[in-house]
Scaffold this active site. Structure first.
Site, mmCIF file in Angstrom:
data_model
loop_
_atom_site.group_PDB
_atom_site.id
_atom_site.type_symbol
_atom_site.label_atom_id
_atom_site.label_comp_id
_atom_site.label_asym_id
_atom_site.label_seq_id
_atom_site.Cartn_x
_atom_site.Cartn_y
_atom_site.Cartn_z
ATOM 1 N N GLY A 92 4.272 4.237 3.021
ATOM 2 C CA GLY A 92 3.877 2.973 2.397
ATOM 3 C C GLY A 92 4.057 1.828 3.370
ATOM 4 O O GLY A 92 4.630 2.004 4.456
ATOM 5 N N LYS A 93 3.569 0.691 3.036
ATOM 6 C CA LYS A 93 3.793 -0.516 3.844
ATOM 7 C C LYS A 93 3.476 -1.721 2.995
ATOM 8 O O LYS A 93 2.657 -1.644 2.070
ATOM 9 C CB LYS A 93 2.883 -0.510 5.078
ATOM 10 N N GLY A 94 4.103 -2.857 3.319
ATOM 11 C CA GLY A 94 3.830 -4.077 2.582
ATOM 12 C C GLY A 94 3.712 -5.249 3.522
ATOM 13 O O GLY A 94 4.059 -5.154 4.706
ATOM 14 N N VAL A 117 0.862 -1.186 0.000
ATOM 15 C CA VAL A 117 0.000 0.000 0.000
ATOM 16 C C VAL A 117 0.895 1.232 0.000
ATOM 17 O O VAL A 117 1.819 1.334 0.804
ATOM 18 C CB VAL A 117 -0.923 0.027 1.241
#
Ligand code: NAD
Length: 421
Positions: free
Chosen positions: A110-112, A65
């Protein structure tokens, strides 16, 4: 790190949105702007087929995201956990936007995540899964677009694989695509200690503001890993604080006259946990309610809740972890005059040194650890001062002030860039 815990399933997205809403209301943002700032810019879901060691194929689910790229490339870690959801990743991505804005570094958020318990995979399976994820996102990741980093259950090893996979696809070595790498492949000096060091700087700043001497102050630390262990060590060694209690997955220990942190770190390295440390006694009650001046939650989210906040005895809560305090607990602590240093400020030392790593990668020139630490202190002191000025002006908590500073910074960039349509 492990992400289990009684309250770990309270929805972090709801918490993140409630915190944002409160600050946005104080800023008088209209509904459209609020919606624009809140929604993630882009969310992707990947199906990741991996050939397992026994020849069978398993398909894993991955997420990335990007909450915002207004201030710069999306920045944020990758979590490997069997329970990770798109909501978790979206909440963590939003927190990164606000964290980078408070720290005033030129990144968005962001992040994953990959839905996997990495302990169930062999090393080679884990490498294939990580590389498949990185390859699938090779058009999303990039030094100017989206720069991942470690999070729960990922570290230097996975970052090196991601850097290598991206580099293979782009046909050149591209260190700046990811941070948190080993030193030998473009990592930064001081990165490992950066988050704990930032916690120590924030604690020092708040103590100075409220006139509480840090020398001799009693500190309880929940979680004795990368963040908690380093924060405890620096608070004891450099500030003369007394670490009176700590805990991790193995148990909790205390010693009212102060634990020997150097010996405890050696014990944890040898025994994989604080339990059994000869210089302390087992603690039968919750560490969060321990009689201390400063509490550092540095383990998991949703630890201080509406249920236990009234029993927290510390005057200062320094959030080493992301999201350890729920909005209900915040209200209770704020009402009791407890100074909660919010995660987006308190643990921003890690992403700040990630930014330094990215800068060094792009320059091809590497700083000595002292230089990294001096620059980190400078950044954190500025961030703290900006938030504190807002507290004084708005008569609000440090958390609301931190959100207000962050939202205003992101908003300003949108205003200057204009709305492309
Ligand atoms: P870590 O895995 O190194 O350490 C986590 C510690 O918490 C371990 O000691 C573990 O045993 C302990 N723990 C786990 N469950 C517990 C429980 N139920 N009770 C008590 N202790 C428990 O992880 P870390 O990197 O130190 O991260 C800790 C927190 O800080 C996380 O919320 C993470 O998202 C956040 N954070 C980390 C960084 C970083 O740079 N490492 C940066 C920003 C935020």
């Amino acid at each position: 790190m492990a992400a289990e815990g009684v309250n770990a399933r309270l929805n972090p997205l709801e918490n993140a949105e409630r915190q944002f809403d409160e600050a946005a209301a104080r800023l008088g943002l209209d509904a459209g702007l609020k919606e624009m700032l809140k929604r993630p810019r882009r969310a992707t879901i990947q199906s990741l087929p991996v050939v397992m060691d026994d020849g069978t194929i398993r398909v894993f689910t991955g997420y990335r995201v990007q909450h915002s790229i207004a201030r710069g490339p999306a920045k944020g870690g990758i979590r490997f956990h069997q329970d990770v959801t798109l909501d978790d990743v979206a909440a963590l991505a939003a927190w990164m936007t606000w964290k980078c804005a408070v720290a005033d570094i030129p990144f968005g958020g962001g992040k994953g995540g990959i839905v996997v318990d990495p302990r169930t995979l062999s090393l080679r399976e884990l490498e294939r899964l990580t590389r498949r994820y990185a390859a699938d996102l090779s058009d999303v990741f990039g030094p100017d677009s989206d720069v991942p980093a470690p999070d729960v259950n990922t570290g230097e090893r996975e970052m090196a694989w991601i850097m290598d996979t991206f580099s293979m696809h782009s046909r050149r070595t591209e260190y700046a695509v990811v941070t948190g790498k080993p030193l030998e492949v473009g990592g930064s000096a001081g990165h490992r200690e950066a988050t704990g060091r930032g916690v120590r700087i924030c604690v020092e700043q708040v103590c100075r503001h409220i006139g509480m001497p840090l020398e001799g102050a009693r500190v309880a630390v929940q979680g004795f890993g990368n963040v908690g262990g380093v924060a405890a060590d620096l608070l004891a060694r450099e500030c003369g604080a007394r670490i009176v209690a700590t805990s991790d997955v193995s148990g909790a220990i205390h010693n009212a006259s102060g634990l020997d942190v150097t010996a405890l770190l050696a014990h944890v390295a040898a025994h994989k946990g604080v339990a059994g440390f000869a210089g302390g006694q087992p603690l039968g009650t919750s560490i969060l309610e321990y009689d201390c001046d400063i509490l550092v939650p540095a383990a998991l989210e949703n630890q201080i809740t509406g249920e236990n906040a009234a029993r927290v005895r510390a005057k200062v809560v320094a959030e080493g972890a992301n999201g350890p305090t729920t909005p209900d607990a915040d209200r209770i602590l704020d009402g009791r005059g407890v100074w909660v240093i919010p995660d987006i400020l308190c643990n921003s030392g890690g992403v700040t040194v990630s930014y330094f790593e990215w800068v060094q990668n792009r320059m091809g020139f590497y700083w000595m650890e002292d230089e990294v630490n001096i620059r980190l202190r400078e950044k954190m002191e500025h961030a703290f001062a900006d938030v504190l000025a807002t507290v004084v002006r708005e008569k609000c908590s440090l958390r609301i002030a931190a959100y207000m500073v962050a939202i205003q910074r992101v908003l300003k960039v949108h205003e200057l860039r204009g709305m492309y349509a």
